[in-house]
Design a protein around this motif. Structure first.
Motif, PDB file in Angstrom:
ATOM      1  N   UNK A 198      42.867  36.067  47.002  1.00 30.82           N
ATOM      2  CA  UNK A 198      42.474  34.674  46.733  1.00 30.82           C
ATOM      3  C   UNK A 198      41.578  34.606  45.499  1.00 30.82           C
ATOM      4  N   UNK A 199      40.575  35.466  45.443  1.00 29.26           N
ATOM      5  CA  UNK A 199      39.668  35.484  44.285  1.00 29.26           C
ATOM      6  C   UNK A 199      40.418  35.860  43.012  1.00 29.26           C
ATOM      7  N   UNK A 200      41.320  36.818  43.107  1.00 31.79           N
ATOM      8  CA  UNK A 200      42.118  37.248  41.957  1.00 31.79           C
ATOM      9  C   UNK A 200      42.963  36.087  41.437  1.00 31.79           C
ATOM     10  N   UNK A 201      43.646  35.388  42.340  1.00 28.02           N
ATOM     11  CA  UNK A 201      44.527  34.282  41.948  1.00 28.02           C
ATOM     12  C   UNK A 201      43.749  33.127  41.326  1.00 28.02           C
ATOM     13  N   UNK A 202      42.531  32.918  41.787  1.00 29.58           N
ATOM     14  CA  UNK A 202      41.741  31.787  41.302  1.00 29.58           C
ATOM     15  C   UNK A 202      41.001  32.080  40.002  1.00 29.58           C
ATOM     16  N   UNK A 203      40.633  33.329  39.756  1.00 27.99           N
ATOM     17  CA  UNK A 203      39.775  33.618  38.606  1.00 27.99           C
ATOM     18  C   UNK A 203      40.414  34.511  37.547  1.00 27.99           C
ATOM     19  N   UNK A 218      39.006  45.854  32.839  1.00 25.02           N
ATOM     20  CA  UNK A 218      37.677  46.013  32.236  1.00 25.02           C
ATOM     21  C   UNK A 218      36.853  44.735  32.297  1.00 25.02           C
ATOM     22  N   UNK A 219      37.467  43.629  32.662  1.00 22.60           N
ATOM     23  CA  UNK A 219      36.806  42.328  32.690  1.00 22.60           C
ATOM     24  C   UNK A 219      35.751  42.290  33.806  1.00 22.60           C
ATOM     25  N   UNK A 220      34.528  41.845  33.497  1.00 24.98           N
ATOM     26  CA  UNK A 220      33.488  41.754  34.526  1.00 24.98           C
ATOM     27  C   UNK A 220      33.888  40.873  35.718  1.00 24.98           C
ATOM     28  N   UNK A 221      34.666  39.830  35.489  1.00 22.25           N
ATOM     29  CA  UNK A 221      35.115  38.975  36.595  1.00 22.25           C
ATOM     30  C   UNK A 221      36.006  39.766  37.552  1.00 22.25           C
ATOM     31  N   UNK A 222      36.854  40.621  37.003  1.00 22.63           N
ATOM     32  CA  UNK A 222      37.700  41.456  37.845  1.00 22.63           C
ATOM     33  C   UNK A 222      36.856  42.508  38.569  1.00 22.63           C
ATOM     34  N   UNK A 223      35.961  43.114  37.864  1.00 21.37           N
ATOM     35  CA  UNK A 223      35.123  44.163  38.465  1.00 21.37           C
ATOM     36  C   UNK A 223      34.274  43.629  39.619  1.00 21.37           C
TER      37      UNK A 223
END
Length: 125
Positions: free
Chosen positions: A43-48, A94-99
Motif C-alpha cells: 500500500x505504501x509503495x503504491x501510494x508513494x 536508493x530513494x529515501x522514501x523507498x528506504x
C-alpha cells in the motif's frame, strides 16, 4: 535466506541494458504474520514510490500447489512488476522514501526471489 538486493547484484543488474524496461518476477515466502506486513508495504509503495518511478504491478497473486517442483519450491505469492528501466529501479531502491518502507518488506518475508526478465528475442546491446 535472502530477502533484499544487496552488493554486486545492482552493479551487474545495471550493466545489462540499463535504459530498457524490465519486468521483475518476485517469488515471495512470508514469515509468520508476514502477509499483513507485506500488505502495508504494498500500500505504501503504491501510494508513494510507484508513481514517482513509473512502476506498474502487472500481476499479483497467491501461489498454489506446484505441478512441477522440488520440495521447498512452493511460494506464497508471485508478482510481476514492470519498471521503465533498470536505471529507474536502481534510483528507486536508493530513494529515501523507498528506504523508509523497506523494513515492512523485510519483516514480511522469510525468503524471496527477485529475478529480472527479458522478452524472448531481445538481444543485449
Amino acid at each position: 535466506m535472502a530477502v533484499t538486493a544487496e552488493g554486486d547484484f545492482l552493479a551487474g543488474f545495471l550493466a545489462d541494458d540499463p535504459d530498457q524496461p524490465v519486468v521483475m518476477m518476485n517469488l515471495l515466502r512470508f514469515a509468520e504474520g508476514g502477509r499483513a506486513y507485506y500488505q502495508q508495504y504494498s500500500k505504501a509503495f503504491a501510494e508513494t514510490v510507484a508513481p514517482r518511478y513509473g512502476v506498474e504491478v502487472v500481476y499479483a497473486g497467491d501461489g498454489g500447489d506446484p505441478l512441477i517442483a522440488q520440495a521447498g519450491q512452493q511460494w506464497d505469492a508471485v508478482l510481476l512488476v514492470r519498471y521503465p528501466s533498470r536505471h529507474a529501479f536502481s534510483q528507486m531502491v536508493a530513494d529515501p522514501a523507498y528506504r523508509r518502507i523497506t523494513h515492512l518488506r523485510t519483516k514480511a518475508l522469510s525468503e524471496a526471489v527477485l529475478q529480472p526478465t527479458r522478452p524472448w528475442g531481445h538481444r543485449r546491446t
